[in-house]
Design an enzyme around this catalytic site. Structure first.
Site, short mmCIF file in Angstrom:
data_model
loop_
_atom_site.label_atom_id
_atom_site.label_comp_id
_atom_site.label_asym_id
_atom_site.label_seq_id
_atom_site.Cartn_x
_atom_site.Cartn_y
_atom_site.Cartn_z
N LYS A 177 0.81 -1.22 0.00
CA LYS A 177 0.00 0.00 0.00
C LYS A 177 0.84 1.27 0.00
CE LYS A 177 -4.30 -1.71 1.99
NZ LYS A 177 -5.37 -1.45 3.00
N ASP A 182 -10.47 2.50 1.30
CA ASP A 182 -10.73 1.91 2.62
C ASP A 182 -11.53 2.89 3.48
OD1 ASP A 182 -9.43 -0.52 2.25
OD2 ASP A 182 -7.49 0.28 2.86
#
Length: 272
Positions: A63, A98
């Site tokens: 990420k 997210d």
């Protein structure tokens, strides 16, 4: 046929293909979704092939590492220093969905992100929960195993958002909170017999969000059920962040009721 996928290492069993295929069908898109298990040392040499896809999702441990290979970052991706969704094309754009998945999951459970919020854990997901809670105007307490290691995060929040957070040890959790968010692995299978809070502590809280979805009902959530307060596991967040990724890829939008049906189907699949 459009091609998408998930990169991470290790991937193991992932629900992402199941969820995205349901969303493709709902969206009327002819596409396939694959898993790409890529180690950190192999990421750079796979970038060119990944950019040939129409888009891809990113999970641990890439990420942060993926950022240097992207041309553009959304504001949330810049803020968190983490990307979980990439849209490919003439320029490669990185996003963080997210946070949207988290906020929509709270909305589905009718849980308010306000008041005194306790976030247990300050890892990848925990960072996002903390940032979003501060942005929502909540008074945030972060409970971690080693408070000294969270000082850097406290300083980052102060520098980026001009707000302060309180940091305590997990063993120091005492008073009630309007919302408790668990981002630790405590309670995740096979460690299903443990909880970050006791039943008595949960009884003093207003709501609980547990990022874990295996099992669907952790011990922490069973305490919330016994206490008669609102609660949610991480499954709706998982499905919603995927839906928002597809909204980015296709400039589409999903009805809340349609996504809730996919959440139910994913729950059925997990329960098999």
């Amino acid at each position: 046929m459009k091609e998408f996928g998930l990169i991470g290492y290790p991937l193991g069993h992932s629900m992402s293909p199941f969820i995205h295929e349901k969303l493709f069908s709902l969206n009327g898109v002819d596409a396939k979704y694959s898993l790409f298990e890529i180690s950190p040392t192999e990421l750079e040499k796979n970038i060119s092939a990944l950019k040939e896809l129409d888009g891809f999702n990113v999970t641990i441990p890439h990420k942060t590492g993926i950022i240097r290979s992207l041309d553009y970052l959304s504001e949330r991706a810049k803020l968190f220093g983490a990307v979980n969704t990439v849209k490919c094309g003439e320029i490669t754009k990185g996003y963080n969905t997210d946070c949207h998945g988290f906020l929509r999951a709270l909305d589905c459970a009718q849980i308010s992100l306000s008041g005194d919020v306790l976030v247990c854990g300050a890892g990848g997901a925990g960072r996002m929960f903390i940032f979003e809670s501060v942005l929502a105007g909540a008074d945030v307490t972060v409970a971690v195993r080693n408070p000294d290691k969270a000082i850097e995060l406290k300083n980052e929040i102060r520098n980026k958002l001009g707000k302060d957070i309180k940091i305590i040890s997990l063993s120091e959790i005492a008073e009630g909170y309007d919302l408790v968010i668990n981002s630790t692995p405590v309670g995740m299978s096979p460690d299903t017999g443990n909880s970050v809070l006791s039943l008595e502590q949960v009884k003093k809280c207003g709501a609980v969000f547990d990022a874990i979805y295996n099992p669907l009902e952790t011990k922490l959530l069973s305490f919330a059920k016994k206490a008669g307060i609102k609660y949610s596991n991480g499954l709706s967040m998982l499905v919603w962040q995927a839906a928002v990724a597809q909204e980015i890829w296709f400039d589409a939008s999903f009805e809340k009721s349609d996504v809730e049906r996919i959440i139910a189907k994913t729950q059925e699949e997990l329960s098999k």
